[in-house]
Scaffold this motif. Structure first.
Motif, PDB file in Angstrom:
ATOM      1  N   LEU A  52       9.777  41.342  -5.304  1.00  0.00           N
ATOM      2  CA  LEU A  52       9.002  40.433  -4.464  1.00  0.00           C
ATOM      3  C   LEU A  52       9.701  40.057  -3.150  1.00  0.00           C
ATOM      4  CD1 LEU A  52       6.172  39.487  -5.308  1.00  0.00           C
ATOM      5  CD2 LEU A  52       7.146  37.241  -5.708  1.00  0.00           C
ATOM      6  N   PRO A  53      10.993  39.693  -3.172  1.00  0.00           N
ATOM      7  CA  PRO A  53      11.636  39.357  -1.886  1.00  0.00           C
ATOM      8  C   PRO A  53      11.710  40.549  -0.933  1.00  0.00           C
ATOM      9  CG  PRO A  53      12.957  38.574  -3.725  1.00  0.00           C
ATOM     10  CD  PRO A  53      11.853  39.421  -4.300  1.00  0.00           C
ATOM     11  N   LEU A  54      11.781  41.755  -1.465  1.00  0.00           N
ATOM     12  CA  LEU A  54      11.859  42.940  -0.608  1.00  0.00           C
ATOM     13  C   LEU A  54      10.530  43.251   0.058  1.00  0.00           C
ATOM     14  CD1 LEU A  54      14.006  45.245  -2.915  1.00  0.00           C
ATOM     15  CD2 LEU A  54      14.788  43.872  -0.971  1.00  0.00           C
ATOM     16  N   LEU A  55       9.438  42.835  -0.563  1.00  0.00           N
ATOM     17  CA  LEU A  55       8.111  43.149  -0.024  1.00  0.00           C
ATOM     18  C   LEU A  55       7.673  42.183   1.063  1.00  0.00           C
ATOM     19  CD1 LEU A  55       6.279  43.981  -3.375  1.00  0.00           C
ATOM     20  CD2 LEU A  55       7.216  45.576  -1.698  1.00  0.00           C
ATOM     21  N   ARG A  56       8.364  41.071   1.196  1.00  0.00           N
ATOM     22  CA  ARG A  56       7.987  40.087   2.223  1.00  0.00           C
ATOM     23  C   ARG A  56       8.502  40.455   3.575  1.00  0.00           C
ATOM     24  NH1 ARG A  56       8.007  34.100  -0.361  1.00  0.00           N
ATOM     25  NH2 ARG A  56       6.514  34.555  -1.952  1.00  0.00           N
TER      26      ARG A  56
END
Length: 47
Positions: free
Chosen positions: A43-47
């Motif tokens: 999730l943090p990488l997709l932001r």
């Protein structure tokens, strides 16, 4: 008096009881857990 029950230990307890009752359920519980942990990690990488 404030009673606080953490969600993670409660979910682990319910999952453990269900796995004891229905051993085939273990495959689904592990698969769902791995998918959720993987998505939370990405999730943090997709932001």
């Amino acid at each position: 008096m404030n009673i606080h029950i953490a969600a993670q230990p409660l979910i682990a307890l319910i999952a453990g009881i269900l796995i004891l009752i229905v051993p085939r359920l273990l495959n689904y519980v592990v698969a769902i857990y791995l998918i959720i942990v993987g998505l939370i990690g990405l999730l943090p990488l997709l932001r």
